[in-house]
Design a protein around this motif. Structure first.
Motif, PDB file in Angstrom:
ATOM      1  N   UNK A  44       0.724   8.662  -3.404  1.00  0.00           N
ATOM      2  CA  UNK A  44       1.400   7.379  -3.167  1.00  0.00           C
ATOM      3  C   UNK A  44       1.850   6.758  -4.481  1.00  0.00           C
ATOM      4  N   UNK A  45       0.980   6.793  -5.481  1.00  0.00           N
ATOM      5  CA  UNK A  45       1.305   6.230  -6.780  1.00  0.00           C
ATOM      6  C   UNK A  45       2.385   7.050  -7.473  1.00  0.00           C
ATOM      7  N   UNK A  46       2.248   8.361  -7.439  1.00  0.00           N
ATOM      8  CA  UNK A  46       3.195   9.233  -8.136  1.00  0.00           C
ATOM      9  C   UNK A  46       4.597   9.110  -7.553  1.00  0.00           C
ATOM     10  N   UNK A  47       4.685   9.061  -6.227  1.00  0.00           N
ATOM     11  CA  UNK A  47       6.001   9.029  -5.571  1.00  0.00           C
ATOM     12  C   UNK A  47       6.428   7.626  -5.157  1.00  0.00           C
ATOM     13  N   UNK A  48       5.610   6.628  -5.504  1.00  0.00           N
ATOM     14  CA  UNK A  48       5.952   5.225  -5.296  1.00  0.00           C
ATOM     15  C   UNK A  48       6.340   4.932  -3.849  1.00  0.00           C
ATOM     16  N   UNK A  49       5.482   5.357  -2.946  1.00  0.00           N
ATOM     17  CA  UNK A  49       5.673   5.060  -1.532  1.00  0.00           C
ATOM     18  C   UNK A  49       4.566   4.107  -1.083  1.00  0.00           C
ATOM     19  N   UNK A  50       4.624   3.677   0.173  1.00  0.00           N
ATOM     20  CA  UNK A  50       3.584   2.805   0.711  1.00  0.00           C
ATOM     21  C   UNK A  50       2.751   3.572   1.723  1.00  0.00           C
ATOM     22  N   UNK A  51       2.407   4.800   1.369  1.00  0.00           N
ATOM     23  CA  UNK A  51       1.731   5.679   2.312  1.00  0.00           C
ATOM     24  C   UNK A  51       0.254   5.471   2.495  1.00  0.00           C
ATOM     25  N   UNK A  52      -0.335   4.412   1.911  1.00  0.00           N
ATOM     26  CA  UNK A  52      -1.754   4.170   2.116  1.00  0.00           C
ATOM     27  C   UNK A  52      -2.071   2.721   1.810  1.00  0.00           C
ATOM     28  N   UNK A  53      -2.892   2.117   2.666  1.00  0.00           N
ATOM     29  CA  UNK A  53      -3.345   0.752   2.413  1.00  0.00           C
ATOM     30  C   UNK A  53      -4.293   0.697   1.218  1.00  0.00           C
ATOM     31  N   UNK A  54      -4.735   1.860   0.740  1.00  0.00           N
ATOM     32  CA  UNK A  54      -5.710   1.883  -0.346  1.00  0.00           C
ATOM     33  C   UNK A  54      -5.094   2.354  -1.660  1.00  0.00           C
ATOM     34  N   UNK A  55      -3.771   2.328  -1.746  1.00  0.00           N
ATOM     35  CA  UNK A  55      -3.110   2.757  -2.967  1.00  0.00           C
ATOM     36  C   UNK A  55      -2.041   1.740  -3.350  1.00  0.00           C
ATOM     37  N   UNK A  56      -1.623   1.807  -4.585  1.00  0.00           N
ATOM     38  CA  UNK A  56      -0.525   0.976  -5.038  1.00  0.00           C
ATOM     39  C   UNK A  56      -0.825  -0.507  -4.919  1.00  0.00           C
ATOM     40  N   UNK A  57       0.190  -1.287  -4.528  1.00  0.00           N
ATOM     41  CA  UNK A  57       0.056  -2.740  -4.460  1.00  0.00           C
ATOM     42  C   UNK A  57      -0.824  -3.202  -3.307  1.00  0.00           C
ATOM     43  N   UNK A  58      -1.107  -2.324  -2.347  1.00  0.00           N
ATOM     44  CA  UNK A  58      -1.883  -2.704  -1.170  1.00  0.00           C
ATOM     45  C   UNK A  58      -3.373  -2.393  -1.307  1.00  0.00           C
ATOM     46  N   UNK A  59      -3.781  -1.886  -2.459  1.00  0.00           N
ATOM     47  CA  UNK A  59      -5.155  -1.410  -2.583  1.00  0.00           C
ATOM     48  C   UNK A  59      -6.187  -2.530  -2.482  1.00  0.00           C
ATOM     49  N   UNK A  60      -5.780  -3.763  -2.788  1.00  0.00           N
ATOM     50  CA  UNK A  60      -6.732  -4.867  -2.726  1.00  0.00           C
ATOM     51  C   UNK A  60      -6.958  -5.354  -1.292  1.00  0.00           C
ATOM     52  N   UNK A  61      -6.193  -4.834  -0.328  1.00  0.00           N
ATOM     53  CA  UNK A  61      -6.330  -5.236   1.069  1.00  0.00           C
ATOM     54  C   UNK A  61      -7.261  -4.325   1.851  1.00  0.00           C
ATOM     55  N   UNK A  62      -7.769  -3.276   1.221  1.00  0.00           N
ATOM     56  CA  UNK A  62      -8.585  -2.306   1.944  1.00  0.00           C
ATOM     57  C   UNK A  62      -9.716  -1.815   1.057  1.00  0.00           C
ATOM     58  N   UNK A  63     -10.856  -1.543   1.681  1.00  0.00           N
ATOM     59  CA  UNK A  63     -11.993  -0.976   0.967  1.00  0.00           C
ATOM     60  C   UNK A  63     -11.655   0.455   0.583  1.00  0.00           C
ATOM     61  N   UNK A  64     -11.530   0.703  -0.698  1.00  0.00           N
ATOM     62  CA  UNK A  64     -11.116   2.026  -1.157  1.00  0.00           C
ATOM     63  C   UNK A  64     -12.239   3.052  -1.120  1.00  0.00           C
ATOM     64  N   UNK A  65     -13.461   2.591  -0.908  1.00  0.00           N
ATOM     65  CA  UNK A  65     -14.593   3.513  -0.942  1.00  0.00           C
ATOM     66  C   UNK A  65     -15.222   3.693   0.435  1.00  0.00           C
ATOM     67  N   UNK A  66     -14.358   3.731   1.449  1.00  0.00           N
ATOM     68  CA  UNK A  66     -14.787   3.961   2.832  1.00  0.00           C
ATOM     69  C   UNK A  66     -14.085   5.210   3.359  1.00  0.00           C
ATOM     70  N   UNK A  67     -14.354   6.329   2.697  1.00  0.00           N
ATOM     71  CA  UNK A  67     -13.675   7.575   3.067  1.00  0.00           C
ATOM     72  C   UNK A  67     -14.465   8.422   4.057  1.00  0.00           C
ATOM     73  N   UNK A  68     -15.753   8.147   4.200  1.00  0.00           N
ATOM     74  CA  UNK A  68     -16.612   8.942   5.095  1.00  0.00           C
ATOM     75  C   UNK A  68     -17.180   8.034   6.180  1.00  0.00           C
ATOM     76  N   UNK A  69     -16.877   8.315   7.450  1.00  0.00           N
ATOM     77  CA  UNK A  69     -16.087   9.419   7.997  1.00  0.00           C
ATOM     78  C   UNK A  69     -14.593   9.084   8.027  1.00  0.00           C
ATOM     79  N   UNK A  70     -13.784  10.094   8.283  1.00  0.00           N
ATOM     80  CA  UNK A  70     -12.342   9.890   8.384  1.00  0.00           C
ATOM     81  C   UNK A  70     -11.967   9.488   9.798  1.00  0.00           C
ATOM     82  N   UNK A  71     -11.529   8.244   9.960  1.00  0.00           N
ATOM     83  CA  UNK A  71     -11.060   7.818  11.278  1.00  0.00           C
ATOM     84  C   UNK A  71      -9.656   8.316  11.570  1.00  0.00           C
TER      85      UNK A  71
END
Length: 288
Positions: free
Chosen positions: A175-202
């Motif tokens: 997401x960062x490399x290609x400057x897309x909005x493909x994740x709530x946990x990357x880029x400018x949206x990272x502060x809106x989501x808990x980035x350390x909640x990867x287990x389990x994958x919903x």
């Protein structure tokens, strides 16, 4: 899978029920009767379902994001999980991530897939169930909600950094490399989501629920095939975008198993074996 009618279902209940006056008092029947009414699949009400889904997702997001971002522990857990996968010989996420990142059109599409289909397809399947399988809707919805609820325990008990946030992992945050909005946990949206909640994958838990639902209940062959392919495509996406490890997907499948077990215990049957039309009672608990 053939559709069961309400009459067939009620016939099974009458055979399983004890004969009248079989040594039990009226009071003794009240509890099972009330329980049977609660467990009876009913035609869902549209506005109630909209409100329930909205409130449930808001609550899920609130709790998920309220879990403390235990960064140090999450990174330690990620290192441990990565070592475990190397020990098991399944640690190929970095190779998949780098290989697919070289195909810009593909990885950008995967970023948007990750951000959108997770919600769009799940809501679409819920709407389809509501319209076409009202007798199975509430049980299937319960399985999905129970899956999501138990996932919150995983986020709290086992904080986990996704591969893209590992120290020295060499993963690419697509997401960062290609400057897309493909994740709530990357880029400018990272502060809106808990980035350390990867287990389990919903993403896996929900996509597998969608896939199994479509495969079990759809009548059009190509739709059933898409149902089988959807969770497989989602697995490829979560790994290629470095948002999850393989074992996060296993965690999502375990949560879904819990969800189906919950629906099975409450309704006395798996959602897909209930009558298509609403109104048939669920299985009564066996008399002791």
């Amino acid at each position: 899978m053939g559709d069961r009618t309400v009459a067939e279902w009620e016939g099974r209940q009458r055979k399983a029920a004890p004969p009248p006056g079989a040594g039990t008092s009226v009071r003794g029947h009240v509890g099972p009767f009330l329980l049977a009414r609660l467990r009876r699949p009913r035609r869902p009400r549209f506005w109630f379902e909209i409100l329930l889904i909205a409130v449930s997702y808001w609550t899920y997001s609130l709790i998920r994001n309220a879990v403390p971002e235990q960064r140090a522990e999450a990174l330690r857990n990620a290192d441990w999980l990565w070592r475990l996968e190397n020990h098991l010989g399944i640690a190929v996420e970095d190779s998949v991530n780098h290989a697919l990142n070289s195909a810009t059109w593909l990885i950008v599409g995967m970023n948007y897939y990750y951000a959108t289909l997770h919600f769009v397809v799940t809501l679409g399947v819920l709407v389809w169930l509501y319209r076409s399988h009202p007798g199975r809707y509430t049980a299937a919805r319960l399985a999905l909600f129970a899956t999501t609820a138990v996932a919150l325990l995983g986020y709290y008990l086992f904080p986990l950094a996704p591969p893209r946030l590992m120290n020295g992992g060499g993963f690419i945050d697509t997401v960062v490399v290609h400057q897309t909005w493909g994740s709530m946990a990357s880029g400018d949206l990272k502060h809106m989501s808990n980035q350390y909640a990867a287990m389990p994958s919903m993403h896996i838990g929900w996509s597998l629920w969608c896939g199994l639902t479509l495969y079990a209940l759809a009548r059009v062959p190509w739709v059933r095939v898409l149902g089988l392919l959807y969770p497989l495509a989602t697995l490829s996406v979560i790994v290629a975008t470095a948002n999850h490890f393989w074992l996060d997907a296993v965690g999502g499948m375990l949560c879904l198993s819990f969800g189906f077990a919950t629906a099975r215990l409450w309704y006395g049957a798996l959602p897909y074996t209930l009558p298509r039309a609403a109104g048939a009672p669920a299985l009564l608990p066996a008399k002791v």
